[in-house]
Design an enzyme around this catalytic site. Sequence first.
Site, mmCIF file in Angstrom:
data_model
loop_
_atom_site.group_PDB
_atom_site.id
_atom_site.type_symbol
_atom_site.label_atom_id
_atom_site.label_comp_id
_atom_site.label_asym_id
_atom_site.label_seq_id
_atom_site.Cartn_x
_atom_site.Cartn_y
_atom_site.Cartn_z
ATOM 1 N N LYS A 149 0.838 -1.201 0.000
ATOM 2 C CA LYS A 149 0.000 0.000 0.000
ATOM 3 C C LYS A 149 0.872 1.249 0.000
ATOM 4 C CE LYS A 149 -3.819 2.013 2.704
ATOM 5 N NZ LYS A 149 -4.686 1.809 3.891
ATOM 6 N N SER A 159 -9.421 2.717 3.537
ATOM 7 C CA SER A 159 -8.451 3.359 2.662
ATOM 8 C C SER A 159 -7.607 2.368 1.856
ATOM 9 C CB SER A 159 -7.517 4.253 3.487
ATOM 10 O OG SER A 159 -6.733 3.491 4.393
ATOM 11 N N SER A 197 -9.866 0.423 7.701
ATOM 12 C CA SER A 197 -9.330 0.444 6.342
ATOM 13 C C SER A 197 -8.873 -0.890 5.789
ATOM 14 C CB SER A 197 -8.175 1.448 6.257
ATOM 15 O OG SER A 197 -8.655 2.757 6.395
#
Length: 492
Positions: free
Chosen positions: A75, A150, A174
């Site tokens: 990520k 997210s 997230s």
Amino acid sequence: MISDADYRDHDGLGLAALVARGEVTAAELLEAAMARAEAVNPQINAIVIPMHEQARTRARQALDGPFAGVPFLIKDIIQDHAGVLTTAGSRAIDYVPDAHAEVTARFLASGVVVFGKTSTPELALKGITESQRWGATRNPWDTTRTPGGSSGGAAAAVAAGIVPLAGANDGGGSIRIPAACCGLFGLRPSRGRVPLGPRIGEAWEGASSDLVVSRSVRDSAAMLDAIQGADVGAPFEIRSPERPYLDEVTREPDRLRIAFTTRSPIDTEVDPACVRAVTDTAALLQSLGHHVEQAEPGIDGLQLAQDYLTMYMGQVSADIAHWGAVAGAREADFEPDTRVLGLLGRTLPARDYVLAHRRWNDYARALGRFHQRYALYLTPTLACPPVAIGALALPPWQRIAQSLLLAAGAGRLLHGSGVVEQLARDSLAKVPFTQLANLTGVPAMSVPLWSTDDGLPLGVQFIAASGREDLLFQLAGQLERARPWAQRRPAL
């Protein structure tokens, strides 16, 4: 070589087993993953920073670990990779670290081959993944919908079959939110279970933790086995598990006492499909021999949401300052939503921040007492099915008001005006269930058991007591055997 269909039929451990038996090479798996990405990423915008040459070099090396040779994505926030751009989803940030984050180093030690970084909203601040830097990331099940956030890029990539699991992190839901949106399994570990050093001790006051989103339960368990444990200089060490988490997946749980609710903790609307997912799960649990009853911990959900937002504002303000110092980021280049949060954080009295943080202890104590009676707490993961791309954008009049607020620098006037309380309710209305685990530091998972009538995935959330990832993996394995989901895939 391995065909696209065969590649997507295996989870991460399954692919690693093919490599170990010599049926396919790491280089061949990487080419299959990159070919899949080339075919579908233009439609979903999940991978935003490719790392193909680094990956090809690594795939030719001798690899070791439970995921040796498995293609993987990290990520674009927290999970820094040496020599690779980090943007944290922001136009303001162009930062190339000279060292791996500890969590990235441990991912690599598990044997994975990292070939790109996935999208996140700016500073990982939203439950959708629509940044001005990279544009909207789309849900493979319906590209007009969000994959959540997210870790939306990670979830979209796994759901689309690019990789079987991908790095993710969770400071307010997230991991669990995008897992629920994309039909995946997602577990956020207990506070301190996975290290975040060397740059960070406790992300978001310890509310955030890292792991993966995955198609199979066993992949998440095996990766947690690989990366768990304190690093040098960590704030504290959490007790190690008694057995490998991978072993827990096939271990039948005892008869569990499980509480459930379908009520939003901030008294906002919950879609009937999300209610039905929980009540159907309760019935499934009873059929598996567990005791299930409706109950909630004695926690003021709206106060918790406000305290979460207080942390959020303070952290955003600090992040804007941090990236200015580290990468020369200009505040004017951050998105307006981020700048408003930064303004509110910058004008927040330190006393109020500390008082809000002290209440985290009250929530943890109340939840701890609740877990003395109930092994697990079942809720919806989301309050509604995945929303349409752009649905949560501010209307023009609010954008104008936002610009005026930033121009006036009037954040101090808003504290105590009720605006922050309303912001907490509005910003968490679609995702009010996940922040409890973050502020109390306990593990929680989203399990993809159900779908809406029109085929969109719906997850349900289970929250356990601190340190009880073992119990979550036991139940997740039992549910996966009872209601398999791996073969439910988007048509993309």
